[in-house]
Design a protein around this motif. Sequence first.
Motif, PDB file in Angstrom:
ATOM      1  N   HIS A   8       0.835  -1.204   0.000  1.00 32.24           N
ATOM      2  CA  HIS A   8       0.000   0.000   0.000  1.00 32.24           C
ATOM      3  C   HIS A   8       0.873   1.259   0.000  1.00 32.24           C
ATOM      4  O   HIS A   8       0.683   2.156  -0.831  1.00 32.24           O
ATOM      5  CB  HIS A   8      -0.926  -0.008   1.220  1.00 32.24           C
ATOM      6  CG  HIS A   8      -1.538   1.318   1.516  1.00 32.24           C
ATOM      7  ND1 HIS A   8      -2.506   1.887   0.718  1.00 32.24           N
ATOM      8  CD2 HIS A   8      -1.301   2.211   2.513  1.00 32.24           C
ATOM      9  CE1 HIS A   8      -2.853   3.061   1.215  1.00 32.24           C
ATOM     10  NE2 HIS A   8      -2.133   3.280   2.295  1.00 32.24           N
ATOM     11  N   GLN A   9       1.831   1.320   0.915  1.00 32.70           N
ATOM     12  CA  GLN A   9       2.716   2.483   0.984  1.00 32.70           C
ATOM     13  C   GLN A   9       3.528   2.628  -0.301  1.00 32.70           C
ATOM     14  O   GLN A   9       3.777   3.736  -0.763  1.00 32.70           O
ATOM     15  CB  GLN A   9       3.666   2.366   2.172  1.00 32.70           C
ATOM     16  CG  GLN A   9       3.017   2.596   3.498  1.00 32.70           C
ATOM     17  CD  GLN A   9       4.004   2.451   4.651  1.00 32.70           C
ATOM     18  OE1 GLN A   9       5.182   2.168   4.452  1.00 32.70           O
ATOM     19  NE2 GLN A   9       3.505   2.625   5.861  1.00 32.70           N
ATOM     20  N   ALA A  11       2.644   1.830  -3.364  1.00 34.72           N
ATOM     21  CA  ALA A  11       1.800   2.411  -4.409  1.00 34.72           C
ATOM     22  C   ALA A  11       1.585   3.905  -4.183  1.00 34.72           C
ATOM     23  O   ALA A  11       1.682   4.705  -5.118  1.00 34.72           O
ATOM     24  CB  ALA A  11       0.459   1.679  -4.459  1.00 34.72           C
ATOM     25  N   VAL A  12       1.312   4.286  -2.958  1.00 41.14           N
ATOM     26  CA  VAL A  12       1.096   5.702  -2.632  1.00 41.14           C
ATOM     27  C   VAL A  12       2.367   6.509  -2.881  1.00 41.14           C
ATOM     28  O   VAL A  12       2.327   7.598  -3.466  1.00 41.14           O
ATOM     29  CB  VAL A  12       0.611   5.854  -1.169  1.00 41.14           C
ATOM     30  CG1 VAL A  12       0.601   7.310  -0.734  1.00 41.14           C
ATOM     31  CG2 VAL A  12      -0.769   5.235  -1.003  1.00 41.14           C
ATOM     32  N   ASN A  13       3.519   5.974  -2.462  1.00 39.91           N
ATOM     33  CA  ASN A  13       4.791   6.682  -2.655  1.00 39.91           C
ATOM     34  C   ASN A  13       5.154   6.806  -4.134  1.00 39.91           C
ATOM     35  O   ASN A  13       5.658   7.836  -4.562  1.00 39.91           O
ATOM     36  CB  ASN A  13       5.912   5.981  -1.893  1.00 39.91           C
ATOM     37  CG  ASN A  13       5.769   6.100  -0.387  1.00 39.91           C
ATOM     38  OD1 ASN A  13       4.897   6.803   0.113  1.00 39.91           O
ATOM     39  ND2 ASN A  13       6.599   5.389   0.338  1.00 39.91           N
ATOM     40  N   ALA A  15       3.028   6.945  -6.595  1.00 40.36           N
ATOM     41  CA  ALA A  15       2.127   7.971  -7.148  1.00 40.36           C
ATOM     42  C   ALA A  15       2.657   9.370  -6.850  1.00 40.36           C
ATOM     43  O   ALA A  15       2.628  10.252  -7.718  1.00 40.36           O
ATOM     44  CB  ALA A  15       0.724   7.799  -6.571  1.00 40.36           C
ATOM     45  N   THR A  16       3.176   9.573  -5.659  1.00 41.73           N
ATOM     46  CA  THR A  16       3.742  10.871  -5.289  1.00 41.73           C
ATOM     47  C   THR A  16       5.015  11.161  -6.083  1.00 41.73           C
ATOM     48  O   THR A  16       5.201  12.272  -6.588  1.00 41.73           O
ATOM     49  CB  THR A  16       4.053  10.910  -3.778  1.00 41.73           C
ATOM     50  OG1 THR A  16       2.841  10.666  -3.061  1.00 41.73           O
ATOM     51  CG2 THR A  16       4.631  12.241  -3.356  1.00 41.73           C
ATOM     52  N   CYS A  42      -3.665  -2.310  -5.058  1.00 39.29           N
ATOM     53  CA  CYS A  42      -3.092  -1.155  -4.353  1.00 39.29           C
ATOM     54  C   CYS A  42      -2.754  -0.015  -5.305  1.00 39.29           C
ATOM     55  O   CYS A  42      -3.027   1.145  -5.011  1.00 39.29           O
ATOM     56  CB  CYS A  42      -1.833  -1.575  -3.594  1.00 39.29           C
ATOM     57  SG  CYS A  42      -2.166  -2.518  -2.096  1.00 39.29           S
ATOM     58  N   ARG A  45      -5.966   1.568  -6.461  1.00 43.06           N
ATOM     59  CA  ARG A  45      -6.553   2.355  -5.371  1.00 43.06           C
ATOM     60  C   ARG A  45      -5.785   3.659  -5.176  1.00 43.06           C
ATOM     61  O   ARG A  45      -6.364   4.681  -4.807  1.00 43.06           O
ATOM     62  CB  ARG A  45      -6.547   1.534  -4.085  1.00 43.06           C
ATOM     63  CG  ARG A  45      -7.144   2.233  -2.882  1.00 43.06           C
ATOM     64  CD  ARG A  45      -8.610   2.441  -3.003  1.00 43.06           C
ATOM     65  NE  ARG A  45      -9.286   1.163  -2.889  1.00 43.06           N
ATOM     66  CZ  ARG A  45     -10.534   1.002  -2.527  1.00 43.06           C
ATOM     67  NH1 ARG A  45     -11.267   2.043  -2.221  1.00 43.06           N
ATOM     68  NH2 ARG A  45     -11.078  -0.179  -2.474  1.00 43.06           N
ATOM     69  N   ALA A  46      -4.482   3.633  -5.465  1.00 43.61           N
ATOM     70  CA  ALA A  46      -3.655   4.843  -5.343  1.00 43.61           C
ATOM     71  C   ALA A  46      -3.909   5.815  -6.491  1.00 43.61           C
ATOM     72  O   ALA A  46      -3.386   6.921  -6.489  1.00 43.61           O
ATOM     73  CB  ALA A  46      -2.173   4.470  -5.292  1.00 43.61           C
ATOM     74  N   TRP A 100      -7.409  -0.752   1.310  1.00 46.02           N
ATOM     75  CA  TRP A 100      -6.214  -0.491   0.501  1.00 46.02           C
ATOM     76  C   TRP A 100      -6.334  -1.096  -0.899  1.00 46.02           C
ATOM     77  O   TRP A 100      -5.564  -0.742  -1.780  1.00 46.02           O
ATOM     78  CB  TRP A 100      -4.972  -1.035   1.177  1.00 46.02           C
ATOM     79  CG  TRP A 100      -4.584  -0.279   2.415  1.00 46.02           C
ATOM     80  CD1 TRP A 100      -5.118   0.882   2.890  1.00 46.02           C
ATOM     81  CD2 TRP A 100      -3.563  -0.647   3.344  1.00 46.02           C
ATOM     82  NE1 TRP A 100      -4.503   1.271   4.050  1.00 46.02           N
ATOM     83  CE2 TRP A 100      -3.537   0.332   4.359  1.00 46.02           C
ATOM     84  CE3 TRP A 100      -2.665  -1.697   3.431  1.00 46.02           C
ATOM     85  CZ2 TRP A 100      -2.653   0.294   5.413  1.00 46.02           C
ATOM     86  CZ3 TRP A 100      -1.791  -1.738   4.495  1.00 46.02           C
ATOM     87  CH2 TRP A 100      -1.787  -0.758   5.471  1.00 46.02           C
TER      88      TRP A 100
END
Length: 101
Positions: A8-9, A11-13, A15-16, A42, A45-46, A100
């Motif tokens: 999860h982290q 994918a979010v990272n 994306a950033t 994930c 979802r991101a 997530w």
Amino acid sequence: EWRAVNTHQQAVNVATLLGPAALTAEVRVVTNPWHLRRALGCFRRAGFVHARADGAAGIGAEADPGGGTFLRYEIWANAEATIECLRELCALLVYRLRGWV
């Protein structure tokens, strides 16, 4: 991306790191075949609209192990596959409960 401690982290990272334009570009996630469903969930979802996933696995030894390999290799490979499957099912459940994937 090396700072994340879970998918999860990651994918979010990513994306950033890649920025908003990457969310609509085709992104390819390469991971262990057992992990494809959760990783792809994930990343979608991101916000990655066109995320796709490919499985990559290690390559076994090319040497011929000879006869009688069931007890030496196959039984352990099947046990390992069972453990991987159960672990991934549990992880997928936890990720779904947390929203997530």
